[in-house]
Structure formats: structure tokens, C-alpha cells
Motif scaffolding. Sequence first.
Motif, PDB file in Angstrom:
ATOM      1  N   ALA A  19     -22.421  52.125 -12.244  1.00  0.00           N
ATOM      2  CA  ALA A  19     -23.686  52.312 -13.038  1.00  0.00           C
ATOM      3  C   ALA A  19     -23.064  52.987 -14.452  1.00  0.00           C
ATOM      4  O   ALA A  19     -23.597  52.904 -15.541  1.00  0.00           O
ATOM      5  CB  ALA A  19     -24.749  53.154 -12.689  1.00  0.00           C
ATOM      6  N   LEU A  20     -22.016  54.085 -14.459  1.00  0.00           N
ATOM      7  CA  LEU A  20     -21.341  54.669 -15.582  1.00  0.00           C
ATOM      8  C   LEU A  20     -20.654  53.570 -16.692  1.00  0.00           C
ATOM      9  O   LEU A  20     -20.711  53.962 -17.686  1.00  0.00           O
ATOM     10  CB  LEU A  20     -20.382  55.445 -14.973  1.00  0.00           C
ATOM     11  CG  LEU A  20     -20.608  56.720 -14.366  1.00  0.00           C
ATOM     12  CD1 LEU A  20     -19.322  57.672 -14.085  1.00  0.00           C
ATOM     13  CD2 LEU A  20     -21.712  57.583 -15.134  1.00  0.00           C
ATOM     14  N   MET A  21     -20.639  52.379 -16.348  1.00  0.00           N
ATOM     15  CA  MET A  21     -20.047  51.344 -17.125  1.00  0.00           C
ATOM     16  C   MET A  21     -21.184  51.081 -18.208  1.00  0.00           C
ATOM     17  O   MET A  21     -20.685  50.628 -19.510  1.00  0.00           O
ATOM     18  CB  MET A  21     -19.984  49.923 -16.490  1.00  0.00           C
ATOM     19  CG  MET A  21     -18.527  50.077 -15.456  1.00  0.00           C
ATOM     20  SD  MET A  21     -18.164  48.304 -14.723  1.00  0.00           S
ATOM     21  CE  MET A  21     -17.220  47.671 -16.033  1.00  0.00           C
ATOM     22  N   ASP A  22     -22.276  51.148 -18.071  1.00  0.00           N
ATOM     23  CA  ASP A  22     -23.239  51.116 -19.174  1.00  0.00           C
ATOM     24  C   ASP A  22     -23.266  51.958 -20.280  1.00  0.00           C
ATOM     25  O   ASP A  22     -23.392  51.803 -21.370  1.00  0.00           O
ATOM     26  CB  ASP A  22     -24.722  51.241 -18.601  1.00  0.00           C
ATOM     27  CG  ASP A  22     -25.023  50.114 -17.608  1.00  0.00           C
ATOM     28  OD1 ASP A  22     -24.433  48.954 -17.720  1.00  0.00           O
ATOM     29  OD2 ASP A  22     -26.031  50.150 -16.698  1.00  0.00           O
ATOM     30  N   HIS A  75     -20.177  54.048 -20.773  1.00  0.00           N
ATOM     31  CA  HIS A  75     -18.662  54.621 -21.128  1.00  0.00           C
ATOM     32  C   HIS A  75     -17.863  53.234 -21.067  1.00  0.00           C
ATOM     33  O   HIS A  75     -17.455  52.537 -20.200  1.00  0.00           O
ATOM     34  CB  HIS A  75     -18.319  55.267 -19.825  1.00  0.00           C
ATOM     35  CG  HIS A  75     -18.863  56.583 -20.003  1.00  0.00           C
ATOM     36  ND1 HIS A  75     -18.945  57.569 -20.649  1.00  0.00           N
ATOM     37  CD2 HIS A  75     -19.963  57.160 -18.880  1.00  0.00           C
ATOM     38  CE1 HIS A  75     -19.489  58.690 -20.330  1.00  0.00           C
ATOM     39  NE2 HIS A  75     -20.111  58.606 -19.342  1.00  0.00           N
ATOM     40  N   PRO A  76     -17.819  52.870 -22.382  1.00  0.00           N
ATOM     41  CA  PRO A  76     -16.993  51.667 -22.680  1.00  0.00           C
ATOM     42  C   PRO A  76     -15.513  51.541 -22.172  1.00  0.00           C
ATOM     43  O   PRO A  76     -14.786  50.677 -22.105  1.00  0.00           O
ATOM     44  CB  PRO A  76     -16.876  51.477 -24.279  1.00  0.00           C
ATOM     45  CG  PRO A  76     -17.540  52.741 -24.734  1.00  0.00           C
ATOM     46  CD  PRO A  76     -18.304  53.587 -23.621  1.00  0.00           C
ATOM     47  N   LEU A  77     -15.032  53.061 -22.094  1.00  0.00           N
ATOM     48  CA  LEU A  77     -13.518  53.161 -21.360  1.00  0.00           C
ATOM     49  C   LEU A  77     -13.545  52.558 -20.131  1.00  0.00           C
ATOM     50  O   LEU A  77     -12.403  52.220 -19.694  1.00  0.00           O
ATOM     51  CB  LEU A  77     -13.231  54.588 -21.426  1.00  0.00           C
ATOM     52  CG  LEU A  77     -12.414  55.232 -22.299  1.00  0.00           C
ATOM     53  CD1 LEU A  77     -12.198  56.812 -22.000  1.00  0.00           C
ATOM     54  CD2 LEU A  77     -11.126  54.670 -22.595  1.00  0.00           C
ATOM     55  N   ILE A  78     -14.479  52.414 -19.424  1.00  0.00           N
ATOM     56  CA  ILE A  78     -14.322  51.882 -17.988  1.00  0.00           C
ATOM     57  C   ILE A  78     -14.336  50.446 -18.049  1.00  0.00           C
ATOM     58  O   ILE A  78     -15.185  49.653 -18.380  1.00  0.00           O
ATOM     59  CB  ILE A  78     -15.586  52.322 -17.010  1.00  0.00           C
ATOM     60  CG1 ILE A  78     -15.682  53.700 -16.958  1.00  0.00           C
ATOM     61  CG2 ILE A  78     -15.488  51.773 -15.802  1.00  0.00           C
ATOM     62  CD1 ILE A  78     -16.989  54.226 -15.913  1.00  0.00           C
ATOM     63  N   GLY A  79     -13.145  49.947 -17.593  1.00  0.00           N
ATOM     64  CA  GLY A  79     -13.341  48.352 -17.553  1.00  0.00           C
ATOM     65  C   GLY A  79     -13.410  47.585 -15.938  1.00  0.00           C
ATOM     66  O   GLY A  79     -13.987  46.679 -16.052  1.00  0.00           O
ATOM     67  N   ASP A  80     -13.151  48.646 -15.078  1.00  0.00           N
ATOM     68  CA  ASP A  80     -13.487  47.948 -13.840  1.00  0.00           C
ATOM     69  C   ASP A  80     -13.540  49.112 -12.706  1.00  0.00           C
ATOM     70  O   ASP A  80     -12.861  49.983 -12.932  1.00  0.00           O
ATOM     71  CB  ASP A  80     -12.196  47.003 -13.365  1.00  0.00           C
ATOM     72  CG  ASP A  80     -12.231  46.358 -11.975  1.00  0.00           C
ATOM     73  OD1 ASP A  80     -13.502  45.801 -11.759  1.00  0.00           O
ATOM     74  OD2 ASP A  80     -11.518  46.079 -11.286  1.00  0.00           O
ATOM     75  N   VAL A  81     -14.516  48.839 -11.783  1.00  0.00           N
ATOM     76  CA  VAL A  81     -14.730  49.990 -10.702  1.00  0.00           C
ATOM     77  C   VAL A  81     -14.585  49.122  -9.228  1.00  0.00           C
ATOM     78  O   VAL A  81     -15.302  47.957  -9.246  1.00  0.00           O
ATOM     79  CB  VAL A  81     -16.092  50.417 -10.771  1.00  0.00           C
ATOM     80  CG1 VAL A  81     -16.154  51.198  -9.466  1.00  0.00           C
ATOM     81  CG2 VAL A  81     -16.425  50.952 -11.766  1.00  0.00           C
ATOM     82  N   VAL A 110     -19.968  64.689 -13.182  1.00  0.00           N
ATOM     83  CA  VAL A 110     -18.828  65.493 -13.659  1.00  0.00           C
ATOM     84  C   VAL A 110     -17.847  64.186 -14.365  1.00  0.00           C
ATOM     85  O   VAL A 110     -17.246  64.537 -15.536  1.00  0.00           O
ATOM     86  CB  VAL A 110     -17.852  66.378 -12.820  1.00  0.00           C
ATOM     87  CG1 VAL A 110     -16.687  66.924 -13.379  1.00  0.00           C
ATOM     88  CG2 VAL A 110     -18.879  67.333 -12.318  1.00  0.00           C
ATOM     89  N   LEU A 111     -17.396  63.091 -13.828  1.00  0.00           N
ATOM     90  CA  LEU A 111     -16.572  62.345 -14.532  1.00  0.00           C
ATOM     91  C   LEU A 111     -17.034  61.826 -15.707  1.00  0.00           C
ATOM     92  O   LEU A 111     -16.613  61.612 -16.625  1.00  0.00           O
ATOM     93  CB  LEU A 111     -16.391  61.079 -13.348  1.00  0.00           C
ATOM     94  CG  LEU A 111     -15.441  59.849 -14.070  1.00  0.00           C
ATOM     95  CD1 LEU A 111     -14.077  60.358 -13.918  1.00  0.00           C
ATOM     96  CD2 LEU A 111     -15.519  58.618 -13.400  1.00  0.00           C
ATOM     97  N   SER A 112     -18.434  61.516 -15.468  1.00  0.00           N
ATOM     98  CA  SER A 112     -19.260  60.939 -16.775  1.00  0.00           C
ATOM     99  C   SER A 112     -18.971  61.937 -17.996  1.00  0.00           C
ATOM    100  O   SER A 112     -18.825  61.623 -19.224  1.00  0.00           O
ATOM    101  CB  SER A 112     -20.704  60.770 -16.642  1.00  0.00           C
ATOM    102  OG  SER A 112     -21.559  60.415 -17.742  1.00  0.00           O
ATOM    103  N   GLU A 113     -19.302  63.368 -17.678  1.00  0.00           N
ATOM    104  CA  GLU A 113     -19.053  64.573 -18.605  1.00  0.00           C
ATOM    105  C   GLU A 113     -17.578  64.184 -19.326  1.00  0.00           C
ATOM    106  O   GLU A 113     -17.406  64.376 -20.428  1.00  0.00           O
ATOM    107  CB  GLU A 113     -19.215  65.763 -18.320  1.00  0.00           C
ATOM    108  CG  GLU A 113     -20.671  65.867 -17.899  1.00  0.00           C
ATOM    109  CD  GLU A 113     -20.871  67.237 -16.978  1.00  0.00           C
ATOM    110  OE1 GLU A 113     -22.049  67.497 -16.655  1.00  0.00           O
ATOM    111  OE2 GLU A 113     -19.985  67.970 -17.051  1.00  0.00           O
ATOM    112  N   ALA A 114     -16.610  64.267 -18.467  1.00  0.00           N
ATOM    113  CA  ALA A 114     -15.152  64.015 -18.731  1.00  0.00           C
ATOM    114  C   ALA A 114     -15.040  62.768 -19.686  1.00  0.00           C
ATOM    115  O   ALA A 114     -14.250  62.893 -20.539  1.00  0.00           O
ATOM    116  CB  ALA A 114     -14.304  63.931 -17.721  1.00  0.00           C
TER     117      ALA A 114
END
Length: 443
Positions: free
Chosen positions: A354-357, A359-365, A431-435
Amino acid sequence: MTLPDIRTTLPGPKAKALIARDGAVVSPSYTRGYPLVIKRASGASVEDVDGNMFLDCAAGIAVNSTGHSHPDVVRAITEQAQRFLHMSGTDFYYDVQVRLAEELAALVPIDGSARSFFGNSGTEAIEASLKLARHATGRPNIIAFFGGFHGRTMGALALTASKPVQRRGFGPFMPGVYHAPFADCYRCPLGLKPDDCEAECLDFIEHQLFMHLMTPEEVAAVVIEPIQGEGGYVVAPTQFLERLRELTAEHGILLVVDEVQSGMGRTGKMFAIEHANVKPDMIAIAKGIASGMPLGVSVARADLMTWPPGAHASTFGGNPVSCAAALATIKLLKESLIANAAEVGAHLKEGLTALMDQHPLIGDVRGRGLMIGVELVRDRTTKERAIQERDAVVNAAFRRGLLVLGAGKNSIRFSPPLVLTREQADTAVRVLSEALTEVEGRT
Ligand SMILES: Cc1ncc(COP(=O)(O)O)c(C=O)c1O
């Protein structure tokens, strides 16, 4: 207690002092991503020497399967330590080593009966598997995969094809080792899409290696991680593993699965290979098997283990205290922790996806159970690897009290203790989202 709870700048004064002493006397080859100096730990919580509290999603590189210092494991260790510490299971007999071998023979997804060889680490489990494969087949060659990590002793290192720094300066390597492309579907080596793919990357073995370099009859074993660990938490599709099993069986080649990182309940099944319909000939196990005590095991089809007395052994292998820890670990895994890994893992993966929405940095989970990789890219279309950003995110997470490790060049791995709760998983996502926000704001 609410985790995390960070009270000093990191590293704090006591941590700084110890790191300075370490810098003078400990090998600089260790990869310390950030300055954590642990004082004590319990479950998924870690306290550092300055009183800061961290949520642990690294588990000492996927080792503390039952959580830090689980009371049942500590009790088993203590009781065994009071009985005797060592007797060398290679020259004498003791109950816990036999019980563990019986337990493993019943657990592994190997057809028929199985035997165990005991060492102290993942790399030794691989060394034993390599030696046994050559000994049992009389064939010289081994096939491994690009991106794979199998350890750092000279035999295992010849198979390891993860990062050049791990090999540079150590060659020449053991001869007879060849590498093939791994089924990395996010970065398909053939540019295919998972939906219309028939695991064509395996054709390389048949159409290139067997056509130009060797006959299949010269190959003793194919060694594979069902989910590449150090390579970036890359999940091999079940179809790829099933075709690989067919190909190896057709030519009398042994299939060795390296479950050093993916095994012992981490993926929501005891072994990751059980997600596919595949029965391997050997399984290499270490890391999570004894909750932090050193133990590596090569479990093989009993009919393969015909090497004579003296052919292979290790003084410390199958240490009784480690075996006692493993028996307690396996009991906990079977009672509840494998199920917890499946359930909380699915929840954590959903949260990370869900963080992909945002955070553009995430390419794949990707991942299974509590073995989840988050790959960072600078651009989702080009998939340019966000290498510095990955390191920055891991550091920013640490400063906020979340322990995660990198995997591969640009992925973050979540390999928490299998006792992680849903609430702790939610905290990790937050916390990952904040980072990520912090690092995205900088670029
Ligand atoms: C899949 C795999 N195989 C082998 C090893 C080597 O294990 P060890 O470091 O215990 O020698 C590792 C270590 O990370 C691993 O992840």
C-alpha cells in the motif's frame, strides 16, 4: 512497552565508544550498515547500550526465528549446557543430535528417508552438500544461479554470484561451477512478462550450457535458493522451480535447495520449496534453525549418503547445545510460529504494498511470509536502481528505531523474528514510510 523509543542521537555515547574500540581490532570486512550496539533483546525488541529501544525486522540476518532469547529456547540451552557442552558428535553419540536428525528426517520435503550431516553455519551446509553431490554421483560439475548467495568458504564462494566484492581478490575459484540466469521476474533476463512466461530462462541450461560447455551427465547438482536472500529477496516462481526439478530429474542431476535464509518457517511453510510441487534431493539449512545458536545442516536423501567413515566431518558440527536449541525452535515453529509468519507476513506485505501509492521510490514489493523485499528504484518505468537512496532509507529507519537490512543492491529486506505481531508490523510500515518520506524529500 511501545516500540520504538529513541532517546539519544544515534549512535549514543556508549555505542560510539564501543564502535571506536571495534574499529581498532575487528576485521574491517564486516558490512556494518549502521551503528547499532546491542545490550539486550527479547522477542522483536532490541535495546542498545544507551537505552534506546528498537523494533527488530532484521533478526540478526534472519536468524532469531523464535524471537530474541525465547524462554523455551533459553531453557533448552541452559539445561543442555548443564548436562554437557561438547563431545563431538562425529566421534561419539548423544541423544539430542539423534533426536534432531529424526525430527529433520520427518520434516523435510525429501522423498523417502533422509539423513543429516551437521556443521556450524550456512556455508558449511553448502560445502557438505557440494561434496556429497560429487561423491554420490561421481560427476564433477555444479550449476548455480546469478544473484545467488551460498556462503563464503571456497567451495560455496564459487557458487556465490551476488556481489563482486564478495569474490574480488579470492580467485581462482573451485573449477566445475557454472552459472545460469535466475527467474527474477521484476527484471526478467529475457524481457518477458510473468503472465505469458514458461520459465524460458531455464532454456539457458539446456540450450547453452548443455549445448556448448558440457553434457548433462557431467553435472552433479543444481544448487538454488527458492527465494534469493542476499540477492534481493527475489522469489522464484513455482513454475520455474517445477521445471527445474523436471530438468534435473531427467538427467540424474541432484537438486540442492539452499534454505539457509528461506527455511525454518520464515515463508509461512517450514521450507520455501514447499510452496512449489518440488521434492529436492538435498536441503541446506542454517540461520533460523537454532534461534541464534550456530548450526548448519545438510539433509539428503538417505540413499545418497553412502560416503564412508572419515569422508566428511566437523569437530563442532551438531554441537549439543545448538541441537537442543534447534529442537526447542522446531517445536515453537510447529506449534504457532509458522502460522504466525504466514498471517503477519501477509499483513505486513499488504501494508508495504500500500505504501507504493505514496512513495514513488518503491518499485516492487515481493516475498512470502515474513521474508519480504522492497526494491527501490529512481523511476518505475526504467527501473533504475536507487542504490544510495536504499542505504539512506535503511539509515533513516534506524534513526527512527526500526532495524531493517539491505539485500541486493537496492532492496530492503524484512526478515523479522517470526513472533512479530500485527501491531508491530503496522509500526514497521509506518516507520518505513517516514524514512522514505525523508529520503524522497532530499532527492
Ligand atoms: C541462502 C544462503 N546460503 C548460505 C549462506 C551462508 O551462511 P553463513 O553465513 O551461515 O555461512 C547465507 C548467508 O547469508 C545465505 O543467505
